[in-house]
Design an enzyme around this catalytic site. Structure first.
Site, PDB file in Angstrom:
ATOM      1  N   ARG A  53      17.483 -40.777  16.446  1.00 24.95           N
ATOM      2  CA  ARG A  53      16.472 -40.534  15.674  1.00 24.95           C
ATOM      3  C   ARG A  53      15.932 -41.495  14.655  1.00 24.95           C
ATOM      4  O   ARG A  53      16.622 -42.571  14.642  1.00 24.95           O
ATOM      5  CB  ARG A  53      16.844 -39.326  14.705  1.00 24.95           C
ATOM      6  CG  ARG A  53      18.366 -39.538  14.020  1.00 24.95           C
ATOM      7  CD  ARG A  53      18.672 -38.788  12.557  1.00 24.95           C
ATOM      8  NE  ARG A  53      17.693 -39.625  11.806  1.00 24.95           N
ATOM      9  CZ  ARG A  53      18.111 -40.543  11.083  1.00 24.95           C
ATOM     10  NH1 ARG A  53      18.899 -41.339  11.549  1.00 24.95           N
ATOM     11  NH2 ARG A  53      17.316 -41.028  10.257  1.00 24.95           N
ATOM     12  N   GLY A  54      15.239 -41.587  13.673  1.00 24.23           N
ATOM     13  CA  GLY A  54      14.564 -42.632  12.652  1.00 24.23           C
ATOM     14  C   GLY A  54      13.649 -43.437  13.666  1.00 24.23           C
ATOM     15  O   GLY A  54      13.848 -43.643  14.715  1.00 24.23           O
ATOM     16  N   ALA A  55      12.538 -43.557  12.898  1.00 25.61           N
ATOM     17  CA  ALA A  55      11.295 -44.266  13.727  1.00 25.61           C
ATOM     18  C   ALA A  55      11.568 -45.614  14.512  1.00 25.61           C
ATOM     19  O   ALA A  55      11.331 -45.580  15.516  1.00 25.61           O
ATOM     20  CB  ALA A  55      10.305 -44.449  12.718  1.00 25.61           C
ATOM     21  N   ARG A  94       8.643 -36.628  20.393  1.00 21.63           N
ATOM     22  CA  ARG A  94       8.362 -36.099  18.991  1.00 21.63           C
ATOM     23  C   ARG A  94       6.945 -36.897  18.551  1.00 21.63           C
ATOM     24  O   ARG A  94       6.888 -37.878  18.848  1.00 21.63           O
ATOM     25  CB  ARG A  94       9.778 -36.526  18.139  1.00 21.63           C
ATOM     26  CG  ARG A  94      10.916 -35.861  18.268  1.00 21.63           C
ATOM     27  CD  ARG A  94      12.039 -36.287  17.377  1.00 21.63           C
ATOM     28  NE  ARG A  94      11.816 -35.729  16.235  1.00 21.63           N
ATOM     29  CZ  ARG A  94      12.411 -36.152  14.793  1.00 21.63           C
ATOM     30  NH1 ARG A  94      13.314 -37.312  14.957  1.00 21.63           N
ATOM     31  NH2 ARG A  94      12.394 -35.574  13.821  1.00 21.63           N
ATOM     32  N   GLN A 198      20.424 -35.506   6.993  1.00 22.69           N
ATOM     33  CA  GLN A 198      20.508 -36.997   7.450  1.00 22.69           C
ATOM     34  C   GLN A 198      21.155 -37.896   6.196  1.00 22.69           C
ATOM     35  O   GLN A 198      21.677 -39.029   6.433  1.00 22.69           O
ATOM     36  CB  GLN A 198      19.223 -37.724   7.721  1.00 22.69           C
ATOM     37  CG  GLN A 198      18.722 -37.130   9.194  1.00 22.69           C
ATOM     38  CD  GLN A 198      17.665 -35.845   9.018  1.00 22.69           C
ATOM     39  OE1 GLN A 198      18.071 -35.141   8.099  1.00 22.69           O
ATOM     40  NE2 GLN A 198      16.961 -35.633   9.915  1.00 22.69           N
ATOM     41  N   ASP A 239       7.747 -43.088   9.198  1.00 22.22           N
ATOM     42  CA  ASP A 239       7.614 -42.641  10.667  1.00 22.22           C
ATOM     43  C   ASP A 239       6.020 -43.256  10.981  1.00 22.22           C
ATOM     44  O   ASP A 239       6.027 -43.507  12.043  1.00 22.22           O
ATOM     45  CB  ASP A 239       7.720 -41.089  10.555  1.00 22.22           C
ATOM     46  CG  ASP A 239       9.061 -41.025  10.422  1.00 22.22           C
ATOM     47  OD1 ASP A 239       9.648 -40.619   9.209  1.00 22.22           O
ATOM     48  OD2 ASP A 239       9.898 -40.957  11.490  1.00 22.22           O
ATOM     49  N   ASN A 249       6.899 -39.656   6.015  1.00 22.93           N
ATOM     50  CA  ASN A 249       8.334 -39.660   6.016  1.00 22.93           C
ATOM     51  C   ASN A 249       8.934 -38.175   5.925  1.00 22.93           C
ATOM     52  O   ASN A 249       8.042 -37.211   5.772  1.00 22.93           O
ATOM     53  CB  ASN A 249       8.712 -40.738   5.030  1.00 22.93           C
ATOM     54  CG  ASN A 249      10.350 -41.054   5.102  1.00 22.93           C
ATOM     55  OD1 ASN A 249      10.418 -41.443   6.110  1.00 22.93           O
ATOM     56  ND2 ASN A 249      10.967 -41.060   4.190  1.00 22.93           N
ATOM     57  N   LYS A 250      10.322 -38.306   5.816  1.00 22.92           N
ATOM     58  CA  LYS A 250      10.912 -37.159   6.041  1.00 22.92           C
ATOM     59  C   LYS A 250      10.610 -36.054   4.833  1.00 22.92           C
ATOM     60  O   LYS A 250      10.311 -36.531   3.706  1.00 22.92           O
ATOM     61  CB  LYS A 250      12.397 -37.408   5.915  1.00 22.92           C
ATOM     62  CG  LYS A 250      13.486 -36.248   5.592  1.00 22.92           C
ATOM     63  CD  LYS A 250      13.495 -35.282   7.206  1.00 22.92           C
ATOM     64  CE  LYS A 250      13.465 -36.088   8.230  1.00 22.92           C
ATOM     65  NZ  LYS A 250      13.055 -35.207   9.362  1.00 22.92           N
TER      66      LYS A 250
HETATM   67  O1  MRU Z   1      13.862 -36.504  11.555  1.00 21.37           O
HETATM   68  P1  MRU Z   1      14.298 -37.852  11.460  1.00 21.37           P
HETATM   69  O2  MRU Z   1      15.708 -38.039  11.133  1.00 21.37           O
HETATM   70  O3  MRU Z   1      13.978 -38.736  12.684  1.00 21.37           O
HETATM   71  O4  MRU Z   1      13.570 -38.477  10.196  1.00 21.37           O
HETATM   72  C1  MRU Z   1      13.813 -39.884   9.982  1.00 21.37           C
HETATM   73  C2  MRU Z   1      12.922 -40.309   8.721  1.00 21.37           C
HETATM   74  O5  MRU Z   1      12.161 -39.536   8.162  1.00 21.37           O
HETATM   75  C3  MRU Z   1      13.211 -41.740   8.392  1.00 21.37           C
HETATM   76  O6  MRU Z   1      13.073 -41.962   7.163  1.00 21.37           O
HETATM   77  C4  MRU Z   1      11.922 -42.739   9.124  1.00 21.37           C
HETATM   78  O7  MRU Z   1      12.015 -42.330  10.365  1.00 21.37           O
HETATM   79  C5  MRU Z   1      12.266 -44.128   8.745  1.00 21.37           C
HETATM   80  S1  MRU Z   1      13.931 -44.752   9.622  1.00 21.37           S
HETATM   81  C6  MRU Z   1      13.900 -46.367   9.198  1.00 21.37           C
END
Ligand code: MRU
Length: 355
Positions: A53-55, A94, A198, A239, A249-250
């Site tokens: 996970r994470g962009a 996703r 997270q 993201d 973002n989250k």
């Molecule tokens: O749902 P996730 O855990 O993939 O969400 C991640 C985030 O929102 C992060 O802040 C974002 O992807 C940046 S990661 C460098």
């Protein structure tokens, strides 16, 4: 300790021809287990479950996913239509993080040149991601230290934008690492990040590994912590960032940004250029992933709401550019709140400095 969220293991897989190796983030911090992925549908499942996970890490997953699909096509005798459909399934696993589609699209044109060409492009993309994160972290740290007059800074972050969300170093957590290396961090407030934690599970894990002073707080404490002047700035990852600086973002990021604006402290977004989507003028067209309501209505597998009550579970929000003081990328720092948009940085191509 060398942490890697995702990498290519050249000796893994049934025929030892290589496979993707994922650190299973659904189990952290209590268990450290890896998944070896050599089927497209297993990669799609790992992405949807947030094992990876994470962009930026999703960008690498997308690029390596094309290799996985090509290898599977050979094993299973797929025709090209079947293969392209498998690549599309990875691309769409996703919707919100643009990096996933970007990673696929970067290497897809090389499929005609063969599997090795795709694999080496995917590995280059991973190396460049880490280099970009280090550079954007240096730029962000300089930007902050020019503006905040305090010896050691107190910082709030939301979700996890660290090594675990990238191919190395991290974005928002990379900025914190850079400040810590300069001995300029007093304390990190890590929001726990409901519903999948997270922040509590992953950000705290990384901060503890690096010996960076931190506490974990509930998401609902964030606005109050900011308004009580306990924080000097907030930094988050992204993201997808539209040309004007609107930032997905989250979920919960928007509330942090609103509180920062009211308190008059900087709200900074840290992201590699691969997260910038110049095809979108603003954030109104960003698709927000909606996840299973059970992630909200259950706690550790047990229902915590009355029978029949449904959950509502948007996984991301969009913070408008007017609340974003700065976006730090490896191409430079844009200041959306003051009207400088991301397109102005597009021409600043930087040579990747891989460390
Ligand atoms: O749902 P996730 O855990 O993939 O969400 C991640 C985030 O929102 C992060 O802040 C974002 O992807 C940046 S990661 C460098």
């Amino acid at each position: 300790m060398t942490l890697r969220a995702i990498e290519w293991d050249p000796a893994a897989g049934r025929d030892r021809a290589g496979a993707v190796r994922l650190l299973d983030q659904t189990l952290l911090p209590l268990r450290t287990e890896f998944r070896t992925v050599e089927r497209t549908d297993d990669l799609v499942a790992a992405i949807r479950e947030l094992a990876v996970r994470g962009a930026p890490a999703l960008g690498v997953a997308g690029a390596l996913g094309v290799v996985v699909a090509m290898d599977e096509a050979v094993r299973e005798n797929w025709d090209d239509t079947h293969l392209q459909a498998a690549v599309d399934r990875v691309r769409h696993a996703r919707p919100t993080a643009v990096n996933l589609a970007w990673g696929v699209d970067e290497v897809r044109p090389l499929m005609a040149s063969g599997r090795e060409a795709v694999l080496s492009a995917a590995l280059r993309l991973a190396r460049e991601d880490e280099a970009a994160n280090r550079e954007l972290s240096r730029l962000a740290a300089d930007w902050l230290l020019e503006r905040i007059d305090r010896r050691r800074l107190r910082v709030l972050t939301h979700c996890n934008a660290g090594i675990l969300a990238t191919s190395g170093w991290g974005t928002a957590l990379g900025v914190i690492r850079e400040l810590h290396a300069r001995d300029r961090v007093e304390l990190v407030y890590a929001d726990e990040t409901r519903p999948l934690l997270q922040g509590a599970r992953l950000t705290a894990y990384e901060l503890a590994n690096d010996g960076i002073p931190h506490v974990v707080q509930t998401d609902s404490a964030a606005a109050s912590t900011i308004m009580r002047s306990l924080v000097d700035f907030a930094v988050v990852g992204a993201d997808r960032i539209a040309a004007n600086g609107d930032t997905a973002n989250k979920i919960g990021t928007l509330g942090v940004a609103l509180a920062c604006r009211d308190a008059g402290i900087p709200f900074l977004v840290a992201a590699p250029w691969s997260t910038v989507d110049l095809s979108m003028n603003d954030g109104s067209g960003i698709e927000i992933e909606e996840r299973d309501g059970n992630e909200v209505t259950q706690w550790a597998g047990a229902r915590v709401v009355p029978e029949g009550t449904q959950g509502f579970n948007p996984a991301f929000d969009v913070t408008p550019a007017r609340l974003v003081d700065a976006v730090s990328t490896e191409r430079g720092v844009a200041e959306p709140r003051s009207g400088s948009d991301l397109a102005a940085l597009a021409g600043n191509i930087v040579a990747a400095r891989v460390e």
